[in-house]
Design an enzyme around this catalytic site. Structure first.
Site, PDB file in Angstrom:
ATOM      1  N   ASP A 141      -1.131 -74.973 -12.801  1.00  0.00           N
ATOM      2  CA  ASP A 141      -0.836 -74.978 -14.234  1.00  0.00           C
ATOM      3  C   ASP A 141       0.038 -76.137 -14.725  1.00  0.00           C
ATOM      4  O   ASP A 141      -0.093 -76.560 -15.860  1.00  0.00           O
ATOM      5  CB  ASP A 141      -0.190 -73.635 -14.626  1.00  0.00           C
ATOM      6  CG  ASP A 141      -0.163 -73.421 -16.130  1.00  0.00           C
ATOM      7  OD1 ASP A 141      -1.064 -73.923 -16.807  1.00  0.00           O
ATOM      8  OD2 ASP A 141       0.748 -72.742 -16.614  1.00  0.00           O
ATOM      9  N   CYS A 255      -9.231 -57.061 -25.307  1.00  0.00           N
ATOM     10  CA  CYS A 255     -10.543 -57.282 -24.685  1.00  0.00           C
ATOM     11  C   CYS A 255     -11.084 -56.001 -24.040  1.00  0.00           C
ATOM     12  O   CYS A 255     -10.411 -55.386 -23.207  1.00  0.00           O
ATOM     13  CB  CYS A 255     -10.428 -58.369 -23.625  1.00  0.00           C
ATOM     14  SG  CYS A 255     -11.999 -58.735 -22.804  1.00  0.00           S
TER      15      CYS A 255
END
Length: 383
Positions: A141, A255
């Site tokens: 990241d 979601c």
């Protein structure tokens, strides 16, 4: 350097990678080819050209390096993508109704995942290099690597309409890491998009941060505003932030694929009790030393005490709880202008109007910082 001849049969090497990765706590492993088509590059370019990266200058500065995995390391022949589940034990959206409590994004409720995952990746990479003789590089990241498109190419999931990775097995709760290698490994097949006509992640966003499906404007995103943005939060977004003080999980939690999600098994990623639903009143009392102690080893520490306190003060203002007024008033004398300005805004919502007028008369005249003087003037106009 050319990739060395691999003395281990492909099937056994794949089995070795998977066994070692799972022993280290990774939940998913897949392989992508960095020389495959890379449609993510033009999307990134458009994102930056439209200014949707906000004040994240490092994104504009690294566009070319992010444009393709081989731009970062030309010798890479394969990318081993790994994922670790950090699923919560309850729906994080339920905390948004508790306005006396602060909501911290699920991923930041314990150790910094960069540290947790990078150590495990290095261990796996070293074992892989010893077995194959191939060069390796590890990324988590912080390097200019577009992990989500790589993970989708490898088949770990697909990028949903909220631009985050979605897994059929783990929903939205996956940390990603990658091992670039000069070894030539058999790639996995990309995952197909399974969002269909669903708009749950788009419709739940409190700040309308998605201009269109699969597009994000970071300047409107609460995660960006509370973590990456360094200055005062624009007034239009403050009421919409609610009690979110570090990050936002709304689009992830909404979601429907999360019905298959599992609770995190890595102990270092399990939520600390004191960060699950901390009291806003308690957080308002943190000085710099207290902040550093409380968030030692946490990703929250990297934004610093002033930005953190700015976020907590916005949550205090949104709480509607007058009992927080004394805690907020004490921060009108904070050394940091960013904190003083946020305290003005919060107090304008919490204090008795007569008390606020008195404080404004005393503090506005003696304030030396222009941004804070603007906060007083704005508060007086809108009170």
């Amino acid at each position: 350097m050319n990739a060395p001849r691999n003395p281990v049969p492909a099937a056994r090497l794949r089995e070795f990678i998977e066994d070692e990765a799972r022993a280290l706590g990774f939940d998913e492993i897949a392989i992508a080819r960095p020389d495959a088509g890379w449609p993510a590059a033009p999307r990134l370019k458009t994102f930056v050209e439209k200014g949707r990266h906000g004040t994240m200058e490092w994104m504009a500065e690294t566009v070319e390096r992010r444009a393709h995995p081989n731009a970062l390391w030309p010798q890479a022949r394969s990318v081993i993508m790994l994922a670790m589940n950090y699923g919560p034990d309850e729906n994080p959206l339920s905390l948004l109704e508790r306005r006396d409590r602060a909501a911290i994004s699920v991923y930041a409720r314990n150790r910094d995942y960069h540290d947790v995952i990078k150590g495990k990746l290095k261990t796996l990479a070293q074992k892989f290099a010893a077995r194959t003789g191939a060069e390796v590089k590890v990324f988590v990241d912080t390097a200019p690597v577009m992990e989500k498109p790589l993970a989708a190419d490898a088949g770990l999931g697909w990028q949903g309409k909220h631009t985050n990775l979605v897994s059929r097995e783990f929903g939205s709760w996956l940390f990603l890491g990658s091992i670039f290698t000069a070894a030539d490994l058999e790639p996995d097949s990309p995952e197909h998009d399974h969002c269909g006509s669903c708009r749950a992640c788009l419709d739940i966003c409190p700040t309308n941060a998605f201009p269109a499906p699969y597009q994000l404007d970071a300047r409107r995103c609460i995660s960006y505003l509370t973590i990456e943005h360094k200055g005062p939060v624009p007034h239009e977004f403050r009421p919409l932030m609610g009690n979110r003080i570090y990050g936002c999980d709304d689009c992830l939690a909404a979601c429907p694929w999360n019905k298959f999600a599992k609770e995190a098994s890595e102990a270092k990623l399990a939520a600390r009790d004191d960060l699950t639903a901390p009291a806003i009143a308690e957080l308002l009392g943190l000085d710099d030393a207290g902040f550093r102690i409380k968030f030692s080893g946490s990703p929250i520490k990297r934004i610093g005490r002033d930005r953190f306190m700015r976020n907590v003060l916005i949550a205090a203002g949104n709480s509607g709880d007058p009992a927080l007024s004394p805690h907020v008033e004490a921060l009108l004398a904070d050394p940091a202008p960013l904190v003083r300005g946020a305290a003005v805004w919060a107090l304008s919502l919490l204090a008795d109007p007569r008390d606020f007028d008195r404080l404004a008369t005393v503090n506005q005249a003696g304030e030396s910082d222009g941004d804070v003087r603007y906060e007083w003037a704005h508060a007086m106009e809108t009170a």
